[in-house]
Write an enzyme that holds these catalytic residues in place. Structure first.
Site, PDB file in Angstrom:
ATOM      1  N   GLN A   1      25.228  60.990  40.478  1.00  0.00           N
ATOM      2  CA  GLN A   1      25.834  62.096  41.226  1.00  0.00           C
ATOM      3  C   GLN A   1      25.046  63.390  41.022  1.00  0.00           C
ATOM      4  OE1 GLN A   1      28.406  61.665  43.335  1.00  0.00           O
ATOM      5  NE2 GLN A   1      28.564  63.814  43.894  1.00  0.00           N
TER       6      GLN A   1
ATOM      7  N   ASP B   1      21.847  55.433  47.617  1.00  0.00           N
ATOM      8  CA  ASP B   1      21.862  56.796  48.171  1.00  0.00           C
ATOM      9  C   ASP B   1      20.730  56.998  49.183  1.00  0.00           C
ATOM     10  OD1 ASP B   1      23.791  58.695  47.461  1.00  0.00           O
ATOM     11  OD2 ASP B   1      22.970  58.930  45.441  1.00  0.00           O
TER      12      ASP B   1
ATOM     13  N   LYS C   1      34.903  57.785  45.486  1.00  0.00           N
ATOM     14  CA  LYS C   1      34.047  56.602  45.569  1.00  0.00           C
ATOM     15  C   LYS C   1      34.688  55.437  44.809  1.00  0.00           C
ATOM     16  CE  LYS C   1      30.025  59.530  46.181  1.00  0.00           C
ATOM     17  NZ  LYS C   1      28.999  60.359  45.568  1.00  0.00           N
TER      18      LYS C   1
END
Ligand code: GUN
Length: 284
Positions: free
Chosen positions: A97, A120, A53
């Site tokens: 995460q 997300d 990322k």
């Protein structure tokens, strides 16, 4: 014989496009979109995803900050970090995460992220909007799968049967909803489904997201189906592989995504797109 669809190539085009847009913002002297990624603990797979990322942000010229916290971080400490990031006007996207260490409640963390920065698409507000077919942050892997279908010209799903194998909140449920929003007739299969093989065999579009190495073979796949493989597993030789037995299934389907270089790179490209979407919601 089928066509192999490299998500890595589609993702590269998307990232180049994003880079042009961000270069334009820079040329105009505007603020640059910023993504903050929070990693708790030292899960090696998570570390490698997070690095991917970071690299992608650097490629497109987006601001990015990686905050790494020790495994021993308390839930309160993580919540206060999120609160700070929610209030920080320079931050457009917040990604924590997953998985988190067992002593932290994932649900509480996801709920704490400002839905307007939830790139997300995991916050219940954004999941609800997806169900209502309203504009929202769509979670990155499902969004990337739809983009793959659009790219190969397979996005008129009226009258098509889609089967999703796997019912996770991150992939299975949202991709089923997106396919439904595009008028497909959708079935979700999971570990308790009976006669799963024959259900899959009815699919015009088969999405594999179960996390079992090479689980789906040609006997599960209708001739000419489109097969999207979301799995990231290791085979008996420790080689990366998907949930689909690629060499076997590619003989019967029309399109198939490989692992690696399939869905994975699309997830990252969609994360960058969501961050830019968040930026524009804020900045106009
Ligand atoms: N872990 C595995 N995939 C994802 C993802 O898409 N987002 C987050 N936050 N964690 C993950």
């Amino acid at each position: 014989m089928s066509e192999v669809v490299y998500g890595s190539e589609i993702a590269k085009d998307i990232k180049e496009n994003l880079k042009v847009k961000i270069d334009q913002l820079k040329a105009e002297g505007k603020r640059i979109p910023k993504l903050v990624v929070v990693l708790v603990g030292d899960n090696q797979a998570s570390l490698s995803y997070v690095r991917g990322k970071e690299k992608a942000c650097q490629f497109v010229g987006m601001e990015n900050e990686l905050i790494t916290l020790p495994e021993t971080t308390t839930q309160e400490e993580l919540l206060s970090l999120i609160e700070r990031l929610n209030l920080d006007t320079a931050v457009d996207g917040i990604l924590v995460q997953l998985p988190l260490p067992a002593h932290i409640k994932e649900k509480d963390i996801i709920h704490a992220i400002d839905p307007n920065k939830d790139v997300d698409g995991f916050h219940p507000c954004n999941v609800g909007k997806l169900m209502l077919n309203e504009e929202t942050f769509v979670s990155c892997t499902p969004k990337g799968i739809i983009r793959i279908l659009e790219t190969i010209g397979y996005d008129d799903l009226s009258g098509k049967r889609a089967v999703v194998v796997g019912r996770s909140n991150i992939v299975g449920k949202p991709i089923a909803q997106l396919l439904l929003n595009k008028n497909a007739t959708v079935t979700i299969c999971h570990s308790r489904t009976q006669d799963i093989e024959n259900v899959c065999k009815e699919a015009d579009i088969l999405i594999a997201a179960i996390g079992k190495a090479k689980y789906i073979n040609r006997n599960w796949v209708k001739e000419g189906a489109v097969v999207i493989d979301v799995g990231i597993n290791r085979d008996e030789n420790n080689k990366m592989c998907g949930d689909v037995d690629f060499e076997d299934v590619k003989e019967v389907c029309s399109y198939i995504t490989p692992v690696p270089k399939g869905v994975g790179p699309m997830t990252i490209a969609m994360l960058l797109e969501n961050t830019l979407q968040s930026y524009h919601k804020r900045e106009g």
